[in-house]
Design a protein around this motif. Structure first.
Motif, PDB file in Angstrom:
ATOM      1  N   GLU A  22       0.430  -1.071   0.136  1.00  0.00           N
ATOM      2  CA  GLU A  22      -0.074   0.077   0.613  1.00  0.00           C
ATOM      3  C   GLU A  22       1.103   1.019  -0.091  1.00  0.00           C
ATOM      4  OE1 GLU A  22      -2.351   0.471   2.962  1.00  0.00           O
ATOM      5  OE2 GLU A  22      -3.954  -1.232   1.833  1.00  0.00           O
ATOM      6  N   TYR A  23       0.322   2.072  -1.007  1.00  0.00           N
ATOM      7  CA  TYR A  23       1.110   3.435  -1.035  1.00  0.00           C
ATOM      8  C   TYR A  23       0.702   4.829  -0.234  1.00  0.00           C
ATOM      9  CZ  TYR A  23       3.483   0.548  -4.355  1.00  0.00           C
ATOM     10  OH  TYR A  23       4.755  -0.159  -4.739  1.00  0.00           O
ATOM     11  N   PHE A  24       0.857   5.426   0.939  1.00  0.00           N
ATOM     12  CA  PHE A  24       0.289   6.827   0.690  1.00  0.00           C
ATOM     13  C   PHE A  24       1.153   8.028   1.095  1.00  0.00           C
ATOM     14  CE2 PHE A  24      -0.877   3.410   3.797  1.00  0.00           C
ATOM     15  CZ  PHE A  24      -2.806   3.670   3.634  1.00  0.00           C
ATOM     16  N   GLY A  25       0.611   8.965   0.728  1.00  0.00           N
ATOM     17  CA  GLY A  25       1.088  10.450   0.291  1.00  0.00           C
ATOM     18  C   GLY A  25       1.535  10.164  -1.159  1.00  0.00           C
ATOM     19  N   ARG A  30       1.358   6.958  -3.349  1.00  0.00           N
ATOM     20  CA  ARG A  30       0.764   6.749  -3.832  1.00  0.00           C
ATOM     21  C   ARG A  30       0.971   7.829  -5.043  1.00  0.00           C
ATOM     22  NH1 ARG A  30      -6.057   7.135  -2.943  1.00  0.00           N
ATOM     23  NH2 ARG A  30      -6.046   6.764  -4.979  1.00  0.00           N
ATOM     24  N   ASP A  31       1.063   8.981  -5.644  1.00  0.00           N
ATOM     25  CA  ASP A  31       1.521   9.368  -6.258  1.00  0.00           C
ATOM     26  C   ASP A  31       2.531   9.073  -7.513  1.00  0.00           C
ATOM     27  OD1 ASP A  31      -0.566  11.594  -6.115  1.00  0.00           O
ATOM     28  OD2 ASP A  31       1.032  13.074  -5.304  1.00  0.00           O
ATOM     29  N   ALA A  71      -3.302   2.940  -6.027  1.00  0.00           N
ATOM     30  CA  ALA A  71      -3.045   3.036  -4.366  1.00  0.00           C
ATOM     31  C   ALA A  71      -2.541   1.495  -3.288  1.00  0.00           C
ATOM     32  CB  ALA A  71      -4.010   3.277  -3.825  1.00  0.00           C
TER      33      ALA A  71
END
Lengths: 253, 92
Positions: free
Chosen positions: B6-9, B12-13, B18
């Motif tokens: 999972e990718y955050f912040g 994610r970009d 996501a």
């Protein structure tokens, strides 16, 4: 608790909805009235945190923020107004808080946090809510909070993402445990909606209220991160580093 | 085995997704897997997550919601690896 912190009948009426929260009551509201909170920068994050703390009846709110209001502030800095464009951010924010709750002692300081003033500003408060944009500011605040053993609620955002954690020096990971150096890629300008910064600021305010009243479980050694684009929320267990150059010398308490 | 990343912040970009399922051979170490993904993607994800071709110390990694810190953490089938770069406030 001094006589000054006792609630007046009018204050009981004003705060009764939150005094009904289990664990708060008259004693919890008195703690809020007796408390002082420093909110560093009152933009998208800190403005909302300060607004909720004023509404909740925190006795003294110290706002620290330099500069004047610009058009680009207004999508998220809800304490700023169109009419006040070009005037002091912190004075506008203080005015809005006093309009909302004239019982609160609002102290407006037109300065951003830096190593020279962090000691003095942190000393003004029982709890700090860090909403600063630059990691240099955040580290200066973290350093002083550790030195003065003051809890710090750390609020941050990016695009549709938020992050909040609560630092209790000697008990939890401090900012330097988790972020040992300024991130090389951080940009001071980035995409964000006011609804995101507002959500983070409100969570930060609730953390401060929990620390002051003793209700609930603050985000100690836990970091909540969320992405409102798809409503992913995670609460991650974070660990204190005993060799942390900032808080390692405090030992365990 | 397969794990979820999972990718955050900003991650994610930079990753463009996501979350994704990733296959890896057992044994697989979380830190190695994330560094491998960053190298393979290159570009913004690599510059965000890597420093001197190693995982940057400022990026928070979590396996099943527990911070990965120092020692290599072995992954198991179905684990969730969260990549959480530090973020801050904004200013103009």
């Amino acid at each position: 608790m001094s006589d000054h912190d006792k609630l007046t009948p009018e204050e009981r009426q004003t705060y009764e909805w939150q005094m009904w929260v289990p664990g708060v009551g008259e004693a919890g509201q008195q703690k809020l009235k007796a408390a002082s909170v420093l909110v560093t920068r009152v933009g998208g994050l800190g403005g909302l945190a300060a607004y909720e703390l004023a509404a909740a009846g925190v006795g003294r709110i110290v706002l620290a923020h330099a500069g004047v209001i610009k058009p680009g502030d207004l999508n998220r800095q809800l304490l700023m107004t169109h009419a006040a464009l070009g005037t002091s951010r912190v004075e506008c924010a203080a005015r809005r808080l006093r309009d909302l709750n004239p019982r609160v002692d609002v102290v407006a300081i037109p300065e951003n946090i830096s190593p020279p003033n962090a000691e003095r500003l942190v000393r003004l408060a029982d709890v700090v809510v860090c909403c600063a944009p630059l990691f240099e500011e955040r580290f200066a605040l973290n350093d002083q909070c550790v030195r003065q053993r003051k809890p710090m609620v750390d609020c941050a955002m990016y695009e549709l993402t938020g992050q909040v954690t609560t630092i209790v020096p000697g008990q939890t990971a401090c900012l330097a445990c988790r972020v040992p150096e300024p991130p090389a890629n951080w940009s001071r300008q980035f995409p964000v909606f006011g609804a995101v910064s507002g959500a983070v600021g409100c969570i930060g305010a609730m953390e401060a209220i929990k620390l002051i009243t003793g209700i609930g479980e603050p985000l100690c050694n836990r970091l909540v991160t969320f992405d409102l684009r798809d409503m992913r929320f995670r609460v991650v267990r974070v660990a204190r580093k005993l060799d942390c150059p900032t808080c390692g010398s405090l030992g365990r308490s | 085995m397969r794990v979820t990343v999972e990718y955050f912040g900003p991650a994610r970009d930079a990753a463009g997704v996501a979350r994704e399922e990733v296959g890896c051979d057992s044994p697989c170490v979380a830190q190695d897997l994330v560094a491998r993904i960053a190298r393979a993607r290159g570009g913004r994800l690599a510059s965000l997550l890597l420093r001197d071709d190693r995982l940057s110390p400022v990026v928070l990694l979590a396996v099943n919601d527990h911070q990965v810190e120092g020692e290599p953490v072995s992954l198991n089938e179905g684990d969730v690896v969260a990549i959480i770069p530090p973020v801050s406030g904004g200013m103009d």
